[in-house]
Design an enzyme around this catalytic site. Structure first.
Site, mmCIF file in Angstrom:
data_model
loop_
_atom_site.group_PDB
_atom_site.id
_atom_site.type_symbol
_atom_site.label_atom_id
_atom_site.label_comp_id
_atom_site.label_asym_id
_atom_site.label_seq_id
_atom_site.Cartn_x
_atom_site.Cartn_y
_atom_site.Cartn_z
ATOM 1 N N GLU A 3 -8.250 -18.840 -46.577
ATOM 2 C CA GLU A 3 -8.912 -19.538 -47.677
ATOM 3 C C GLU A 3 -9.320 -20.937 -47.221
ATOM 4 O OE1 GLU A 3 -7.505 -18.934 -51.606
ATOM 5 O OE2 GLU A 3 -6.465 -17.082 -51.130
ATOM 6 N N LYS A 52 -15.309 -21.758 -46.191
ATOM 7 C CA LYS A 52 -14.692 -21.050 -45.073
ATOM 8 C C LYS A 52 -15.475 -21.226 -43.774
ATOM 9 C CE LYS A 52 -12.591 -17.675 -48.184
ATOM 10 N NZ LYS A 52 -12.317 -16.258 -48.477
ATOM 11 N N ARG A 266 -11.028 -5.924 -53.314
ATOM 12 C CA ARG A 266 -9.898 -6.838 -53.183
ATOM 13 C C ARG A 266 -8.903 -6.603 -54.317
ATOM 14 N NH1 ARG A 266 -10.811 -11.157 -49.859
ATOM 15 N NH2 ARG A 266 -8.542 -11.252 -49.897
#
Length: 278
Positions: A3, A52, A266
């Site tokens: 993250e 990111k 996810r």
């Protein structure tokens, strides 16, 4: 995939190790040999992150762009003894080496030398980053405008890096729980006040991840961590969450069962009782 706080923390480590130096840059694996040759011996100006994406600015308008992806790792370590060259182990795509530090990059999704125009393009296609100051180019209203136009779930939108940069699965699950928001509600139903609560909370929470290297979302842990940091200590933070990976366990707030569902590939976790705001 790491993250955003991890990338900001890594950028800080690279900056402290190499800013102002002229390190050797090589590709022990060979896959980045041409790019390494361009950067070798060039002054490092700064390292920074947006979401990111990680950037290392070198002199002469050259920037190293790295996206770690799912398996990429970049370790920054002291050189012992000073002035030596540690052996490269494994498939090292990129090595940055000074007399005092070495940084070995393995398995990135992207590793490229880019110019200022490409850096600007890469950043502009990302959403705003809660770890960056609010500005014309980092405006949370931009993210809210994208959310309000979408019929996708809020949970899915918070993980879309073109909507909001740097937020991953743990932060999205936990911040929605903290504000009692149902993760499967459509984005177009999210009120401006609710979005502001989410953004402000991410701005508050994510810097603790940068400072400690651990995601912290529980208030009691936050209080203990802040007290330790004010004493000049770096605390050992427990890996505890309210709903993330707690399927079937009681919610820490109301005692109801924590639920689980796969959304856009996810794992999503939420409380079936106190996250009913749809």
């Amino acid at each position: 995939m790491p993250e955003g706080h991890t990338l900001h923390r890594l950028a800080g480590a690279l900056d402290r190790a190499f800013a102002g130096t002229e390190p050797s840059v090589s590709s022990p694996q060979g896959r980045f040999a041409d790019g390494a040759a361009v950067l070798d011996g060039t002054t490092v100006e700064r390292s920074w992150a947006h979401g990111k994406l990680l950037f290392v600015d070198f002199a002469q308008g050259r920037t190293l762009y790295v996206h770690l992806g799912l398996i990429g790792k970049w370790f920054v370590l002291p050189v012992v003894p000073v002035g030596s060259e540690p052996p490269a182990t494994g498939a090292v795509r990129l090595r940055v080496l000074s007399d005092e530090h070495v940084a070995d990059l393995r398995g990135p999704m992207a590793c490229q030398v880019v110019d200022e125009a490409e850096v600007d393009r890469l950043v502009r296609r990302q959403g705003p980053d809660p770890l960056q100051p609010v500005s014309e180019l980092n405006d949370p209203e931009q993210a809210y405008a994208s959310i309000r136009r979408s019929g996708k779930s809020v949970a899915e939108l918070l993980m879309d890096q073109t909507v909001l940069a740097g937020v991953g699965n743990i932060y999205r699950c936990e911040v929605l729980w903290r504000h009692r928001l149902h993760p499967l509600r459509p984005g177009r139903s999210l009120k401006a006040a609710s979005w502001q609560l989410v953004w402000d909370d991410l701005v508050r929470l994510m810097p603790y991840g940068v400072r400690t290297g651990t995601i912290i979302t529980l208030d009691d842990v936050l209080e203990d961590t802040e007290a330790a940091l004010q004493r000049g200590e770096l605390p050992e933070v427990p890996r505890e969450f309210a709903v993330y990976q707690r399927t079937g366990l009681p919610c820490l707030r109301c005692g109801a069962t924590v639920r689980h569902k796969v959304v856009a590939g996810r794992n999503l976790f939420w409380c079936g009782n106190c996250q009913r705001r749809t």
